[in-house]
Motif scaffolding. Structure first.
Motif, PDB file in Angstrom:
ATOM      1  N   VAL A 181       0.850  -1.189   0.000  1.00  0.00           N
ATOM      2  CA  VAL A 181       0.000   0.000   0.000  1.00  0.00           C
ATOM      3  C   VAL A 181       0.885   1.238   0.000  1.00  0.00           C
ATOM      4  O   VAL A 181       2.019   1.193   0.500  1.00  0.00           O
ATOM      5  CB  VAL A 181      -0.948  -0.012   1.225  1.00  0.00           C
ATOM      6  N   GLN A 182       0.379   2.318  -0.558  1.00  0.00           N
ATOM      7  CA  GLN A 182       1.130   3.567  -0.538  1.00  0.00           C
ATOM      8  C   GLN A 182       0.992   4.246   0.812  1.00  0.00           C
ATOM      9  O   GLN A 182       0.003   4.038   1.536  1.00  0.00           O
ATOM     10  CB  GLN A 182       0.622   4.496  -1.628  1.00  0.00           C
ATOM     11  N   ALA A 183       1.977   5.061   1.133  1.00  0.00           N
ATOM     12  CA  ALA A 183       1.928   5.830   2.379  1.00  0.00           C
ATOM     13  C   ALA A 183       0.639   6.642   2.424  1.00  0.00           C
ATOM     14  O   ALA A 183       0.219   7.227   1.421  1.00  0.00           O
ATOM     15  CB  ALA A 183       3.138   6.739   2.474  1.00  0.00           C
ATOM     16  N   GLY A 184       0.021   6.652   3.606  1.00  0.00           N
ATOM     17  CA  GLY A 184      -1.253   7.335   3.777  1.00  0.00           C
ATOM     18  C   GLY A 184      -2.452   6.440   3.545  1.00  0.00           C
ATOM     19  O   GLY A 184      -3.584   6.823   3.858  1.00  0.00           O
ATOM     20  N   GLY A 185      -2.222   5.260   3.014  1.00  0.00           N
ATOM     21  CA  GLY A 185      -3.292   4.322   2.727  1.00  0.00           C
ATOM     22  C   GLY A 185      -3.684   3.487   3.935  1.00  0.00           C
ATOM     23  O   GLY A 185      -3.193   3.699   5.049  1.00  0.00           O
ATOM     24  N   SER A 186      -4.568   2.521   3.680  1.00  0.00           N
ATOM     25  CA  SER A 186      -5.105   1.685   4.749  1.00  0.00           C
ATOM     26  C   SER A 186      -5.062   0.208   4.360  1.00  0.00           C
ATOM     27  O   SER A 186      -5.107  -0.137   3.173  1.00  0.00           O
ATOM     28  CB  SER A 186      -6.562   2.068   5.036  1.00  0.00           C
ATOM     29  N   LEU A 187      -4.986  -0.624   5.373  1.00  0.00           N
ATOM     30  CA  LEU A 187      -5.094  -2.074   5.226  1.00  0.00           C
ATOM     31  C   LEU A 187      -5.809  -2.614   6.442  1.00  0.00           C
ATOM     32  O   LEU A 187      -5.727  -2.020   7.524  1.00  0.00           O
ATOM     33  CB  LEU A 187      -3.719  -2.737   5.132  1.00  0.00           C
ATOM     34  N   ARG A 188      -6.486  -3.737   6.265  1.00  0.00           N
ATOM     35  CA  ARG A 188      -7.074  -4.424   7.405  1.00  0.00           C
ATOM     36  C   ARG A 188      -6.549  -5.853   7.454  1.00  0.00           C
ATOM     37  O   ARG A 188      -6.703  -6.612   6.491  1.00  0.00           O
ATOM     38  CB  ARG A 188      -8.603  -4.446   7.339  1.00  0.00           C
ATOM     39  N   LEU A 189      -5.945  -6.186   8.578  1.00  0.00           N
ATOM     40  CA  LEU A 189      -5.465  -7.534   8.818  1.00  0.00           C
ATOM     41  C   LEU A 189      -6.498  -8.313   9.620  1.00  0.00           C
ATOM     42  O   LEU A 189      -7.206  -7.743  10.447  1.00  0.00           O
ATOM     43  CB  LEU A 189      -4.140  -7.505   9.588  1.00  0.00           C
ATOM     44  N   SER A 190      -6.531  -9.615   9.354  1.00  0.00           N
ATOM     45  CA  SER A 190      -7.421 -10.501  10.103  1.00  0.00           C
ATOM     46  C   SER A 190      -6.605 -11.613  10.729  1.00  0.00           C
ATOM     47  O   SER A 190      -5.581 -12.031  10.191  1.00  0.00           O
ATOM     48  CB  SER A 190      -8.470 -11.118   9.172  1.00  0.00           C
ATOM     49  N   CYS A 191      -7.086 -12.098  11.862  1.00  0.00           N
ATOM     50  CA  CYS A 191      -6.424 -13.202  12.547  1.00  0.00           C
ATOM     51  C   CYS A 191      -7.495 -14.099  13.134  1.00  0.00           C
ATOM     52  O   CYS A 191      -8.310 -13.644  13.937  1.00  0.00           O
ATOM     53  CB  CYS A 191      -5.503 -12.687  13.644  1.00  0.00           C
ATOM     54  N   ALA A 192      -7.462 -15.351  12.756  1.00  0.00           N
ATOM     55  CA  ALA A 192      -8.411 -16.334  13.268  1.00  0.00           C
ATOM     56  C   ALA A 192      -7.679 -17.338  14.135  1.00  0.00           C
ATOM     57  O   ALA A 192      -6.616 -17.832  13.758  1.00  0.00           O
ATOM     58  CB  ALA A 192      -9.113 -17.040  12.114  1.00  0.00           C
ATOM     59  N   ALA A 193      -8.246 -17.628  15.293  1.00  0.00           N
ATOM     60  CA  ALA A 193      -7.668 -18.609  16.208  1.00  0.00           C
ATOM     61  C   ALA A 193      -8.664 -19.745  16.410  1.00  0.00           C
ATOM     62  O   ALA A 193      -9.856 -19.514  16.577  1.00  0.00           O
ATOM     63  CB  ALA A 193      -7.336 -17.966  17.544  1.00  0.00           C
ATOM     64  N   SER A 194      -8.168 -20.939  16.393  1.00  0.00           N
ATOM     65  CA  SER A 194      -9.041 -22.097  16.578  1.00  0.00           C
ATOM     66  C   SER A 194      -8.253 -23.191  17.282  1.00  0.00           C
ATOM     67  O   SER A 194      -7.013 -23.195  17.293  1.00  0.00           O
ATOM     68  CB  SER A 194      -9.555 -22.597  15.236  1.00  0.00           C
ATOM     69  N   GLY A 195      -9.015 -24.134  17.871  1.00  0.00           N
ATOM     70  CA  GLY A 195      -8.347 -25.270  18.487  1.00  0.00           C
ATOM     71  C   GLY A 195      -9.106 -25.848  19.661  1.00  0.00           C
ATOM     72  O   GLY A 195      -9.461 -27.021  19.657  1.00  0.00           O
ATOM     73  N   ARG A 196      -9.311 -25.041  20.681  1.00  0.00           N
ATOM     74  CA  ARG A 196      -9.993 -25.549  21.870  1.00  0.00           C
ATOM     75  C   ARG A 196     -11.468 -25.194  21.803  1.00  0.00           C
ATOM     76  O   ARG A 196     -11.810 -24.021  21.654  1.00  0.00           O
ATOM     77  CB  ARG A 196      -9.367 -24.958  23.127  1.00  0.00           C
ATOM     78  N   PRO A 197     -12.331 -26.170  21.922  1.00  0.00           N
ATOM     79  CA  PRO A 197     -13.762 -25.891  21.813  1.00  0.00           C
ATOM     80  C   PRO A 197     -14.238 -24.874  22.842  1.00  0.00           C
ATOM     81  O   PRO A 197     -13.787 -24.870  23.987  1.00  0.00           O
ATOM     82  CB  PRO A 197     -14.403 -27.266  22.088  1.00  0.00           C
ATOM     83  N   SER A 198     -15.101 -23.989  22.400  1.00  0.00           N
ATOM     84  CA  SER A 198     -15.743 -22.993  23.273  1.00  0.00           C
ATOM     85  C   SER A 198     -14.740 -22.055  23.939  1.00  0.00           C
ATOM     86  O   SER A 198     -15.028 -21.499  24.994  1.00  0.00           O
ATOM     87  CB  SER A 198     -16.586 -23.687  24.358  1.00  0.00           C
ATOM     88  N   THR A 199     -13.590 -21.878  23.355  1.00  0.00           N
ATOM     89  CA  THR A 199     -12.576 -20.986  23.932  1.00  0.00           C
ATOM     90  C   THR A 199     -12.490 -19.719  23.116  1.00  0.00           C
ATOM     91  O   THR A 199     -12.348 -19.765  21.894  1.00  0.00           O
ATOM     92  CB  THR A 199     -11.199 -21.671  23.962  1.00  0.00           C
ATOM     93  N   ILE A 200     -12.585 -18.592  23.798  1.00  0.00           N
ATOM     94  CA  ILE A 200     -12.384 -17.290  23.162  1.00  0.00           C
ATOM     95  C   ILE A 200     -11.048 -16.756  23.658  1.00  0.00           C
ATOM     96  O   ILE A 200     -10.840 -16.626  24.870  1.00  0.00           O
ATOM     97  CB  ILE A 200     -13.524 -16.314  23.516  1.00  0.00           C
ATOM     98  N   TYR A 201     -10.177 -16.427  22.753  1.00  0.00           N
ATOM     99  CA  TYR A 201      -8.806 -16.111  23.102  1.00  0.00           C
ATOM    100  C   TYR A 201      -8.558 -14.617  23.215  1.00  0.00           C
ATOM    101  O   TYR A 201      -9.098 -13.831  22.426  1.00  0.00           O
ATOM    102  CB  TYR A 201      -7.856 -16.678  22.046  1.00  0.00           C
TER     103      TYR A 201
END
Length: 121
Positions: A12-32
């Motif tokens: 991206v050029q300077a002054g621009g924007s980006l959105r990163l995503s991160c998904a976590a999985s593994g342990r049932p019913s766990t919010i990290y």
């Protein structure tokens, strides 16, 4: 085993924007608790931002305050890093971490493979 996966990097050029995503999985019913770190060439990995499991507590590095926003969607166990007003010095590999709150802030826990963000001047 906890699996962490980042996405959304790019050029991206300077002054621009980006959105990163991160998904976590593994342990049932766990919010990290989750956080973002970055590592530029020749530099040590540094803390960028973190958010607790409920989204009620966030923490930012001084260098990104007012420009980056961390948020989460617990239905998807996904955390986002909205990066605005990007600067060339934001260029780095961005890593996501998941785990206990103090572990995330300290840069430990479970890590993803990283996603490259390059900001051109």
């Amino acid at each position: 085993q906890v699996h962490v996966a980042e996405s959304g990097g790019g050029l991206v050029q300077a002054g621009g924007s980006l959105r990163l995503s991160c998904a976590a999985s593994g342990r049932p019913s766990t919010i990290y608790n989750m956080g973002w770190f970055r590592q530029a060439p020749g530099k040590e990995r540094e803390f960028v931002a973190a958010i607790n499991w409920s989204g009620s507590n966030t923490n930012y590095a001084d260098s990104v305050k007012g420009r980056f926003t961390i948020s989460r969607d617990n239905a998807k166990n996904t955390v986002y890093l909205q990066m605005n007003s990007l600067k060339p010095e934001d260029t780095a590999v961005y890593y996501c971490a998941a785990g206990a709150w103090q572990s995330v802030l300290a840069g430990s826990g479970y890590w993803g493979q990283g996603t490259q963000v390059t900001v051109s001047s």
